[in-house]
Structure formats: C-alpha cells, structure tokens
Design an enzyme around this catalytic site. Structure first.
Site, short mmCIF file in Angstrom:
data_model
loop_
_atom_site.label_atom_id
_atom_site.label_comp_id
_atom_site.label_asym_id
_atom_site.label_seq_id
_atom_site.Cartn_x
_atom_site.Cartn_y
_atom_site.Cartn_z
N HIS A 135 0.62 5.34 1.33
CA HIS A 135 -0.02 6.37 2.27
C HIS A 135 -0.44 8.02 0.96
O HIS A 135 0.64 7.73 1.06
CB HIS A 135 0.75 6.71 3.39
N HIS A 168 0.82 -1.28 0.02
CA HIS A 168 -0.01 -0.70 0.24
C HIS A 168 0.48 1.51 0.18
O HIS A 168 1.95 1.41 0.81
CB HIS A 168 -0.96 -0.23 1.20
P1 AMP Z 1 1.93 0.98 7.44
O1 AMP Z 1 1.79 1.47 8.76
O2 AMP Z 1 3.22 1.90 6.52
O3 AMP Z 1 1.71 -0.49 7.12
O4 AMP Z 1 0.64 1.56 7.42
C1 AMP Z 1 -0.67 1.12 7.71
C2 AMP Z 1 -1.62 1.86 7.34
O5 AMP Z 1 -2.78 0.99 7.88
C3 AMP Z 1 -1.50 2.67 8.84
O6 AMP Z 1 -0.98 3.90 8.82
C4 AMP Z 1 -2.85 1.87 9.82
O7 AMP Z 1 -3.64 3.22 10.65
C5 AMP Z 1 -3.64 1.40 8.99
N1 AMP Z 1 -4.75 0.95 9.25
C6 AMP Z 1 -4.52 -0.14 9.96
N2 AMP Z 1 -5.68 -0.80 9.76
C7 AMP Z 1 -6.78 -0.38 9.35
C8 AMP Z 1 -7.81 -0.03 9.23
N3 AMP Z 1 -9.14 -1.51 8.95
N4 AMP Z 1 -8.67 0.62 7.90
C9 AMP Z 1 -7.65 1.42 7.80
N5 AMP Z 1 -6.46 1.67 7.93
C10 AMP Z 1 -5.72 1.04 8.62
#
Ligand code: AMP
Ligand code: ZN
Length: 140
Positions: free
Chosen positions: A104, A102
C-alpha cells in the site's frame, strides 16, 4: 507467469476486472485502491501471483520496491500529504484481505488517526478517478 483463478488481483492483471491504473512494467502493476483510507491511497502488486511476502521471489520484491518509490513520489507530489506510509500485510491478523502480494502507498494526514488495521469503506469513484488523474499527471 503464475496466476490463481479466483484471485481478484490476477483478474485485474488479466484485464478481466477494471482498475484505475497508474503504472506498469514487466514485473509490477500499480493502481488506485477502491476503498481508500486517504486521498491518493494506491497499491503496487507483483504481476506474478504470490500469496504473501514469504512466497515472493527476490527479483519481484525488488521490482515492487522500485515501482513503489516511483509511485510514492508521484503521490507525494500530486496529493501533498503530510507523510506517507508503505504498508504491506501478511496474514489475517496483519489485516491482509487479498492474498496476492502487494504494498500500500498510504498517504497520511497529521490528524487522520490511522490505525494499521483500518476498515474498508467504499470510496467515491468520481473522487478516486480525479485523484487517479492527478497522480497520472505527476507520473508524467
Ligand atoms: P490488504 O487488506 O492489505 O490485503 O489490502 C487489499 C487492498 O485491496 C484493500 O485496501 C482493498 O481496498 C483493495 N482492493 C480490493 N479489491 C480491489 C479492486 N478491485 N481494485 C482496487 N483495490 C482493491
Ligand atoms: Zn493473484
């Protein structure tokens, strides 16, 4: 399409967990981050499960890049930040917490003092939903 049974983003794609959806096409999905650093913080993910950048197919990476440009333009228009980073983490030291590829879309403020490895503080769902509506409107 590949998916992983215990992956939270695969569950979102399957509709087993809700999300504030912004955009979807054949290869990608975009939705609001529920632990936002700034207003309008959202994510663009591949529909196929890849643990990280290194595993992802070039076609899916290209699709994420296209969706990221579309969604980032809407965030820019809806939230009027003073800047915007696209952040993509691979591995624990990079701050990766969800092992499904993903990007951001990360709106910035001049005084926000964001560090690359930001903490995850629960967001206000009413505020996230309001921001979701603003960006959806900007997506048209
Ligand atoms: P990373 O830490 O770069 O792997 O980013 C993962 C992101 O996913 C974090 O910013 C979390 O806040 C977000 N995240 C985790 N679970 C969910 C969810 N159920 N819905 C939306 N965002 C989420
Ligand atoms: Zn997954």
């Amino acid at each position: 399409m590949s998916s992983a049974p215990d992956c939270i983003f695969c569950k979102i794609i399957a509709g087993e967990i809700p999300c504030f959806k912004l955009f979807e096409d054949e290869r990608t999905l975009s939705f609001m981050d529920i632990n936002p650093f700034n207003d309008g913080h959202c994510l663009v993910i591949t529909k196929a499960h890849y643990p990280d950048l290194f595993a992802a197919s070039a076609d899916d990476l290209a699709a994420v890049a296209r969706t990221t440009q579309t969604v980032a333009a809407a965030v820019n228009s809806a939230m009027r930040p003073e800047g915007l980073n696209i952040v993509q983490a691979n591995g624990p030291a990079a701050g990766q917490s969800v092992f499904h590829y993903h990007c951001h879309v990360f709106p910035r403020r001049l005084d926000d003092e964001a560090m690359l490895n930001w903490g995850h503080n629960p967001g206000d769902m009413t505020r996230i939903e309001a921001n979701h509506q603003k960006i959806l409107a900007a997506l048209g």
